[in-house]
Design a protein around this motif. Structure first.
Motif, mmCIF file in Angstrom:
data_model
loop_
_atom_site.group_PDB
_atom_site.id
_atom_site.type_symbol
_atom_site.label_atom_id
_atom_site.label_comp_id
_atom_site.label_asym_id
_atom_site.label_seq_id
_atom_site.Cartn_x
_atom_site.Cartn_y
_atom_site.Cartn_z
ATOM 1 N N LYS A 120 22.006 -1.147 -24.383
ATOM 2 C CA LYS A 120 23.014 -1.402 -23.382
ATOM 3 C C LYS A 120 22.464 -2.472 -22.451
ATOM 4 N N VAL A 121 20.969 -2.495 -22.269
ATOM 5 C CA VAL A 121 20.546 -3.144 -21.300
ATOM 6 C C VAL A 121 20.826 -4.668 -21.151
ATOM 7 N N ARG A 122 21.210 -5.212 -20.025
ATOM 8 C CA ARG A 122 21.828 -6.276 -19.835
ATOM 9 C C ARG A 122 21.116 -7.112 -18.502
ATOM 10 N N PHE A 123 20.651 -6.206 -17.477
ATOM 11 C CA PHE A 123 19.853 -6.615 -16.403
ATOM 12 C C PHE A 123 18.501 -5.683 -16.444
ATOM 13 N N ILE A 124 17.591 -6.372 -15.860
ATOM 14 C CA ILE A 124 16.133 -5.702 -15.403
ATOM 15 C C ILE A 124 15.898 -5.810 -14.082
ATOM 16 N N ALA A 125 14.944 -4.840 -13.740
ATOM 17 C CA ALA A 125 14.259 -4.822 -12.200
ATOM 18 C C ALA A 125 13.070 -4.111 -12.506
ATOM 19 N N PRO A 126 12.046 -4.543 -11.867
ATOM 20 C CA PRO A 126 10.630 -3.912 -11.739
ATOM 21 C C PRO A 126 10.830 -2.891 -11.278
ATOM 22 N N ILE A 127 9.863 -1.618 -11.629
ATOM 23 C CA ILE A 127 9.885 -0.174 -11.408
ATOM 24 C C ILE A 127 8.775 0.349 -11.280
ATOM 25 N N PHE A 128 8.317 1.083 -10.179
ATOM 26 C CA PHE A 128 6.659 1.781 -10.246
ATOM 27 C C PHE A 128 7.149 3.099 -9.588
ATOM 28 N N TYR A 129 6.148 4.096 -10.372
ATOM 29 C CA TYR A 129 6.059 5.352 -9.989
ATOM 30 C C TYR A 129 4.498 5.561 -9.718
ATOM 31 N N CYS A 130 4.231 5.741 -8.367
ATOM 32 C CA CYS A 130 2.783 5.760 -8.052
ATOM 33 C C CYS A 130 2.421 7.140 -7.238
ATOM 34 N N ASN A 131 1.098 7.438 -7.546
ATOM 35 C CA ASN A 131 0.339 8.663 -7.183
ATOM 36 C C ASN A 131 1.575 10.005 -7.699
ATOM 37 N N ARG A 183 0.934 -1.012 -0.097
ATOM 38 C CA ARG A 183 -0.010 -0.106 0.105
ATOM 39 C C ARG A 183 0.807 1.276 -0.064
ATOM 40 N N LEU A 184 0.938 1.958 -1.188
ATOM 41 C CA LEU A 184 1.843 3.196 -1.480
ATOM 42 C C LEU A 184 0.896 4.401 -1.243
ATOM 43 N N THR A 185 1.556 5.133 -0.055
ATOM 44 C CA THR A 185 0.644 6.163 0.288
ATOM 45 C C THR A 185 1.318 7.604 -0.324
ATOM 46 N N ASN A 186 0.744 8.379 -1.103
ATOM 47 C CA ASN A 186 1.221 9.775 -2.079
ATOM 48 C C ASN A 186 2.420 9.364 -2.760
ATOM 49 N N HIS A 187 3.268 10.026 -3.187
ATOM 50 C CA HIS A 187 4.342 9.774 -4.087
ATOM 51 C C HIS A 187 5.093 8.820 -3.906
ATOM 52 N N VAL A 188 5.282 7.704 -4.208
ATOM 53 C CA VAL A 188 6.464 6.667 -4.156
ATOM 54 C C VAL A 188 6.853 6.113 -5.227
ATOM 55 N N SER A 189 8.035 6.432 -5.494
ATOM 56 C CA SER A 189 8.861 5.687 -6.548
ATOM 57 C C SER A 189 9.859 4.631 -6.294
ATOM 58 N N MET A 190 9.647 3.268 -6.640
ATOM 59 C CA MET A 190 10.387 2.317 -6.068
ATOM 60 C C MET A 190 10.692 1.181 -7.045
ATOM 61 N N TYR A 191 12.185 0.647 -7.088
ATOM 62 C CA TYR A 191 12.269 -0.274 -7.797
ATOM 63 C C TYR A 191 13.017 -1.442 -6.973
ATOM 64 N N HIS A 192 12.998 -2.716 -7.566
ATOM 65 C CA HIS A 192 13.151 -3.647 -6.701
ATOM 66 C C HIS A 192 14.859 -3.885 -6.685
ATOM 67 N N ALA A 193 15.644 -4.394 -5.858
ATOM 68 C CA ALA A 193 16.998 -4.351 -5.235
ATOM 69 C C ALA A 193 17.764 -5.482 -6.408
ATOM 70 N N GLU A 194 16.766 -6.504 -6.753
ATOM 71 C CA GLU A 194 17.562 -7.483 -7.467
ATOM 72 C C GLU A 194 17.672 -7.093 -9.027
ATOM 73 N N LYS A 195 18.728 -7.525 -9.645
ATOM 74 C CA LYS A 195 19.075 -6.988 -10.948
ATOM 75 C C LYS A 195 18.792 -8.746 -11.689
ATOM 76 N N ILE A 196 17.931 -8.636 -12.423
ATOM 77 C CA ILE A 196 17.443 -10.092 -13.176
ATOM 78 C C ILE A 196 18.331 -10.003 -14.567
ATOM 79 N N PRO A 197 19.099 -10.834 -14.758
ATOM 80 C CA PRO A 197 19.718 -11.010 -16.217
ATOM 81 C C PRO A 197 18.808 -11.002 -17.312
ATOM 82 N N PHE A 198 18.860 -10.126 -18.254
ATOM 83 C CA PHE A 198 18.130 -10.142 -19.538
ATOM 84 C C PHE A 198 18.753 -10.804 -20.666
#
Length: 760
Positions: free
Chosen positions: A592-603, A478-493
């Motif tokens: 150049k992308v070789r790793f990925i991670a989920p990212i959200f900008y909410c509110n 539950r993200l309240t007000n402006h929360v921008s977050m990305y997961h710490a794990e880098k997933i090989p792409f």
């Protein structure tokens, strides 16, 4: 990792997700069990070595090195400044001892192997030598700082005799403007005759106005940078007895001054001479710095002693232990679930009991408190971890044995016997789905500590949501007000694979109605440096393949899906429109992308309100259902629900009209718009088709060809039917019979499989 963290499903952490089965006859579940059992022991050995090093005397663990790197960098950063102060004070011996001991520490660290600052490996050390080198540096540093402080007390009056001082700090006084010496602010004092200096501490003395005078005569103009405070010094001849100072400006040039110092025989240090209290304060500041350094050194030495100590669990060491413990918890549900499905009781009970015992022990050991050092018994510590990994290995081996037995078709009878080599109870298409859906990442926010695995870089705050309406796991973010977050794990792409990204979100109606969401993938290059859609090292303008600027406020739960495959030749190629990056039009990540991670900008941007995220998952997809199968490879996988074609005389040429129609697929019905094809020949047999990437339906372009092979010339091509146009002046024509579509696809007959069995 916790239960919320990303993980490779059925794949141990040291393994690469399987891509081909070693034995094509084996069920995927069986092969997964075999793979997992083969790698589990190696994983356990590596984890136990880490945990043993944590408790070992004389071992510098990877996480401990982070503190060492920080302290050593601090010593290096301050060295130049301290040595410069020592040179200014003429402290040769004290400086030599300090510099020499720091050089000796550098030499000692450089001789360790593996390298002392290599955070990928542990390093063996002698605790006695280790402590001695660090203590020598901090001791010599303290002696030098104390000597510098003493010099500061004695330096105030060197080379000058104080004749007068006025301290107006911190507020100061404004000098009179548009006047002369007579109209200035006056200060009288008695002095000894001789050469000396007047020092004035002034603010905003930009020149052209502020003046200083002595005994009726101007002696100087204060001219300096705008909006700055500094000392201005003017040589003067003092007279015996009474003297007078005046400060003024002959123009409208305002400003203020906060101190006046008059010296005889030299300039002295006006800052130190500005009142006895000021001189004492400067000396005391140096003494305070020395005292603070002593406290810091004591704390640092205690850290280093704990790092090298046997039976001490340092805060940085706890991070490794927490990671290993969370990994155990993350896989527990999967392993126990497989054990239950195979009826494995004893091994599962031992495994579950060992985890419970470890959890109880760690709770008592204060593992979760990463701000303190915890004393542990090394033997007990190691035994608890060993019990978990040992019982884990046994239950995995048992799963492997049972799965292998079921894979031996000659030993299986009755309901367990597979039909035509397929997974028991699964159709051929479902079997393909099972083989192809390979989960790469799943975050279901079941762990209330999920925020530890996400980096929040914009503010706002997060809560753990556990109420109803969740479809995956036991919680939501539950993200309240402006929360921008990305997961710490880098997933090989892997750019050769097709990725499916899916999330389920809910934006509450309460709050700002115009707030939006950005969601997708954060990219990283081969060094792990952030790489956004244009290749820049930033988390802004990332690959928002799920949604960009999406407003779904008050629309209840919404599922967002996007597909990604490959790298673009330069900047990323994707659409921020919801659903635009479908399987027929997958997004391409920046080159150049070789790793990925989920990212959200909410509110976004800086809005008020709440957004829920139920889950986010990333799958490698080869086959999911008919929508993910290239049309030409899926065979007769669709049929129109009604005839859609008609031919007519269009004047000098013929015309084929395609009515709006529906097509039945295995996954459901897709609707197609109407259209027409003009400029055709009379009395000619045509095959009508359209290209529909991703089986989206709607508005498509229709084509007609006299060459039946054109129906198979594109991956996403669907045959509409076959029709012969009328003769010149003839009437309307329609397909000859309902089987025209099948004839157009080159099928002479259709065979239907029945469930009837031959009599024996």
């Amino acid at each position: 990792m916790g239960t919320n963290a990303a993980r490779l499903m059925f794949v141990p952490k040291s393994r690469t997700p399987y891509t081909d089965y070693e034995d094509p006859a084996l069920d995927p579940e069986v092969q997964q069990a075999i793979d997992k059992a083969e790698a589990a022991q190696a994983d356990a050995d590596a984890a136990l070595a880490d945990l043993d090093n944590i408790a070992a005397d004389g071992v510098l663990h990877q996480n401990e090195k982070l503190i060492v790197i920080r302290e050593y960098a601090q010593l290096q950063a301050e060295q130049v400044g301290i040595e410069a102060q020592a040179d200014g004070a003429g402290l040769v011996i004290e400086k030599g001892n300090y510099s020499g001991n720091l050089a000796a520490l550098t030499s000692y660290l450089g001789g360790l192997s593996p390298i002392w600052n290599d955070t990928a490996a542990s390093t063996s050390i002698s605790r006695t030598i280790w402590n001695a080198n660090w203590e020598a540096v901090y001791s010599a540093r303290q002696v030098l700082l104390n000597a510098i402080a003493q010099q500061a007390r004695e330096a105030g009056m060197v080379g000058a005799t104080l004749q007068f001082q006025w301290d107006g700090r911190p507020t100061g006084l404004l000098w009179p403007t548009n006047t002369n010496y007579a109209g200035g602010t006056k200060y009288s004092f008695n002095a000894t005759a001789g050469q000396g200096f007047i020092h004035v501490l002034a603010y905003d003395a930009e020149g052209g106005g502020p003046r200083v005078g002595l005994n009726g005569v101007q002696v100087g103009i204060m001219s300096g940078p705008n909006d700055s405070t500094q000392w201005y010094s003017f040589p003067v001849t003092l007279q015996a007895g009474a003297n007078e100072i005046s400060i003024w400006a002959n123009a409208a040039d305002g400003g203020s001054y906060g101190g006046i110092v008059v010296t005889l025989g030299g300039s002295g240090d006006p800052e130190a001479l500005l009142g006895v209290s000021a001189a004492d304060a400067k000396a005391q500041a140096a003494a305070n710095a020395a005292a603070e350094a002593k406290t810091d050194a004591a704390a640092a030495l205690l850290d280093f002693s704990n790092i090298a100590a046997d039976g001490k669990l340092h805060p940085t060491e706890k991070l490794t232990a927490v990671r290993e413990y969370n990994q155990i918890l993350a896989e527990q549900g999967d392993i126990e679930g497989q054990a239950n499905s195979y009826g494995i009781t004893t091994e599962k009970t031992n495994y579950s009991g060992a985890i419970t015992a470890l959890s109880s022990y760690l709770s008592g050991a204060g593992l979760g408190n990463t701000s303190t050092v915890t004393s542990i018994d090394r033997t007990t510590w190691k035994a608890k971890w060993q019990a978990v990994y040992s019982t884990r290995q046994k239950v995995l081996i048992k799963i492997d044995q049972i799965a292998g037995a079921r894979a031996d078709w000659e030993e299986i009878y009755g309901t367990n016997k597979p039909e035509e080599g397929a997974t028991v109870g699964a159709t051929v298409q479902e079997r393909a789905q099972i083989r192809s859906m390979r989960n790469t990442f799943l975050e279901d926010f079941s762990d209330s500590n999920y925020s530890q695995y996400w980096t929040n870089f914009s503010g706002g705050y997060q809560n753990f949501y556990t109420s109803g309406y969740l479809t995956v796991g036991g919680g939501a973010a539950r993200l309240t007000n402006h929360v921008s977050m990305y997961h710490a794990e880098k997933i090989p792409f892997d750019p050769s694979k097709l990725y499916r990204i899916e999330t389920r979100v809910y934006m509450y109606a309460a709050g700002d109605a115009d707030r939006t969401m950005y969601a997708g993938l954060a990219g990283y290059d081969n060094t792990g440096t952030a790489c956004n859609a244009t290749g820049a090292d930033t988390m802004s303008s990332q690959h928002y393949v799920l949604a960009a600027g999406l407003n779904i406020v008050g629309q209840n739960w919404q599922k967002l899906v996007a597909y990604v495959k490959g790298n673009a030749s330069g900047n990323a190629e994707y659409s921020g429109v919801r659903g635009a990056n479908h399987i027929g039009n997958p997004a391409k990540l920046q080159n150049k992308v070789r790793f990925i991670a989920p990212i959200f900008y909410c509110n976004y941007p800086a809005k008020t309100g709440d957004t829920l995220i139920d889950y986010i998952k990333i799958d490698v997809v080869e086959v999911q259902d008919q929508r993910n199968l290239p049309m030409i490879q899926s065979g007769i996988a669709s049929l129109p629900t009604s005839s859609a074609l008609s031919g007519s005389d269009d004047g000098s040429t013929a015309k084929i009209t395609i009515a709006a129609h529906s097509v039945q697929f295995g996954f459901g019905i897709v609707n197609y718009n109407s259209g027409s094809i003009t400029g055709l020949s009379f009395s000619t047999k045509y095959y009508v088709y359209c290209d529909d990437p991703g089986t989206q339906g709607g508005a498509v372009t229709y084509y007609a060809t006299t060459n039946i092979y054109q129906l198979a010339a594109s991956t996403w091509r669907r045959g509409i039917g076959t029709i012969t146009t009328p003769s010149n002046g003839g009437g309307t024509t329609v397909p000859r019979d309902p089987g025209a579509l099948l004839q157009a696809l080159g099928c002479a007959k259709v065979y239907l499989r029945t469930t009837a069995k031959a009599e024996t």
